[in-house]
Design a protein around this motif. Sequence first.
Motif, PDB file in Angstrom:
ATOM      1  N   GLU A   1       1.195  -1.036  -0.296  1.00  0.00           N
ATOM      2  CA  GLU A   1      -0.360   0.243   0.155  1.00  0.00           C
ATOM      3  C   GLU A   1       0.825   1.104  -0.012  1.00  0.00           C
ATOM      4  O   GLU A   1       0.600   1.977  -0.806  1.00  0.00           O
TER       5      GLU A   1
ATOM      6  N   TYR B   1      -7.214   8.175  -3.618  1.00  0.00           N
ATOM      7  CA  TYR B   1      -6.318   7.767  -2.335  1.00  0.00           C
ATOM      8  C   TYR B   1      -7.700   8.758  -1.585  1.00  0.00           C
ATOM      9  O   TYR B   1      -8.068   7.833  -0.559  1.00  0.00           O
TER      10      TYR B   1
ATOM     11  N   MET C   1      -8.123   5.383  -1.172  1.00  0.00           N
ATOM     12  CA  MET C   1      -7.100   4.139  -0.496  1.00  0.00           C
ATOM     13  C   MET C   1      -7.561   4.100   1.324  1.00  0.00           C
ATOM     14  O   MET C   1      -7.557   4.132   2.437  1.00  0.00           O
TER      15      MET C   1
END
Lengths: 142, 94, 101
Positions: free
Chosen positions: B4, B45, B48
Amino acid sequence: MTNGPQLRLGESLLPGILAVALFGVMAMIVLNTGFADEMVGFPEGISVTSEIGYALFDFTALQSTEGSIGNTEPFLISFLLIAVVLDAALDAALVLAKRETEGEPIAALSSVSTGDSAGAQPAATDGGAENGTSRSSGGEQR
Amino acid sequence: MTYELIAFALFAFVTLASALGVVLLADPWHSALMLGVTLVSVAVYYVMLAAEFVAMMQILVYVGGVLILITFAVMLTQREDADAETETDEVVQT
Amino acid sequence: MNVPIEYFVLLSMALFSIGLFGILTRRNALMFLMSVEIMVNAANINLIAFALYHGNLTGQVFALFVMALAAAEVAIGLGIILVLYRNFRDVDVTVPTTMRW
């Protein structure tokens, strides 16, 4: 128009230094701030999208209560305010796109040029651009 | 753990490079294209960070709405001057 | 979540600085709009990163509001830019000086 992308450099030294200095100051502040290593995160098994919807429309009875996700504030009033602001933006964009010639508002999407109003011009179906020929022949269109 | 982080580093590079491209490229049309790359990579993002709905709204609102509007404006305000192709950002005294 | 929050905050600060640099250096009004979009996105990254950090959904809802306001702002800004282009045949922000005292 098929030339490649070109960088635009030069005469931007001072703003560049300013931006880098701002980033340096903020990065120093962040790196000196002690954040916790572990994020709290959202609990397993609940739908984040549903919780966003419950928070947007003040459905506090449906909101999940586990963890700190139940502390989400209700946002119905701000939602309505944003809706009003978007309406105002739409109206303002229409007002800005409208042309004013000789006191008469011309529709934004009319394809008739208003600079020279000589001769029969096509596509005046929106009633926006009436020229001398149609006006002198009775004027019942208005 | 590291996968990640590697993905974050790669997309951070893409975002920062394309954002620098937005402010440094001479042609506003190229800047608009770079802005599209920036907006799409920002949506990564959001995924994420467990904000899938906001990521989808980012794609729909920004890439589908704002970027198209900016593209319209760039195309509508292109000057046909031959000398203005490379220096569209310079002051033209008229 | 394995990426520390400092990285997200640093990324958003870098994006904000790039947008500020764009506003300070360019004279095209369209470039102003694009730089403002970059700065708004930096703020959104911060909001969503801290929403996950605190486990609270307020940041995500607020990011949605910010996106709606950015869309409205772009609509108004493009209307103003098109009027500017129609009146001055240019989108340079230093050319229109009619309202300068």
